[in-house]
Write an enzyme that holds these catalytic residues in place. Sequence first.
Site, PDB file in Angstrom:
ATOM      1  CB  CYS A 114      57.854  -6.809 -33.308  1.00 28.05           C
ATOM      2  SG  CYS A 114      59.240  -6.971 -32.158  1.00 28.05           S
TER       3      CYS A 114
ATOM      4  CG  ASP B 290      61.189  -6.204 -36.146  1.00 37.41           C
ATOM      5  OD1 ASP B 290      61.304  -5.029 -36.504  1.00 37.41           O
ATOM      6  OD2 ASP B 290      61.105  -6.532 -34.944  1.00 37.41           O
TER       7      ASP B 290
ATOM      8  CE  LYS C  48      60.926  -3.458 -33.588  1.00 36.70           C
ATOM      9  NZ  LYS C  48      61.523  -4.630 -32.915  1.00 36.70           N
TER      10      LYS C  48
HETATM   11  C1  VGL Z   1      60.676  -9.985 -31.909  1.00 35.92           C
HETATM   12  C2  VGL Z   1      61.056 -11.524 -30.255  1.00 35.92           C
HETATM   13  C3  VGL Z   1      62.195 -10.866 -29.880  1.00 35.92           C
HETATM   14  C4  VGL Z   1      59.833  -9.533 -33.051  1.00 35.92           C
HETATM   15  C5  VGL Z   1      61.810  -9.302 -31.535  1.00 35.92           C
HETATM   16  O1  VGL Z   1      60.355  -8.863 -33.972  1.00 35.92           O
HETATM   17  O2  VGL Z   1      58.628  -9.875 -33.051  1.00 35.92           O
HETATM   18  N1  VGL Z   1      60.293 -11.086 -31.258  1.00 35.92           N
HETATM   19  N2  VGL Z   1      62.568  -9.751 -30.535  1.00 35.92           N
END
Ligand code: VGL
Length: 195
Positions: free
Chosen positions: A140, A10, A96
């Site tokens: 994540c 991410d 995802k």
């Molecule tokens: C994430 C919070 C909300 C992440 C994703 O990638 O860690 N954190 N959505």
Amino acid sequence: MGKGGLLIVDVQNDFCPGGALAVPDGDKVVPVLNRYIEIFQRAGLPVYASRDWHPAKTRHFKRFGGLWPPHCVKETEGAEFHQGLRLPEESIVITKGEGPDEDGYSAFQAVDPDGRIFSETLKRAGVTHLYVGGLATDYCVKASVLDAIREGFKVTVLADAVRGVDLEPGDSAGALEEMLKAGAKRTTIEEIRLE
Ligand code: VGL
Ligand code: ZN
């Protein structure tokens, strides 16, 4: 002998400074990850990049009962990878968080471009040892690492290429502890030795 694979979690604009859910110093992982990418490419090992990819209306967002401000809405600029991240042509993007009822924290809930669940992608590639960096340590990255261990992969956390949200101070340090306790190893760019 195992086979390594790199998972970059991410590294998207919304998790970097200026983004909708900025992780403090989130962009600092980019140059380090670029070095890891080179190492894996040179070794002929696969590179995977996960992306958080939400619909505009999802229970993941505060307005609809979740924890978070809107972020990484699919097909928006905030959901694009940081422009400094040098993903090789052959890297595989996994997606995802697309369901309106899921948080989708873990890369093991992600699917590859053929719609295969990530663990299957890894098995087909013969990857047995996952090296994990990216954002965010306490969400994540943690969820992906713990799932990888549960699914029987060896896991090494790239300690110099992760950053966390720290909704509560210490969350990221706690998350790293938890990952190590679960059986993950840690390494850095200076120390890494691939298998
Ligand atoms: C994430 C919070 C909300 C992440 C994703 O990638 O860690 N954190 N959505
Ligand atoms: Zn999200």
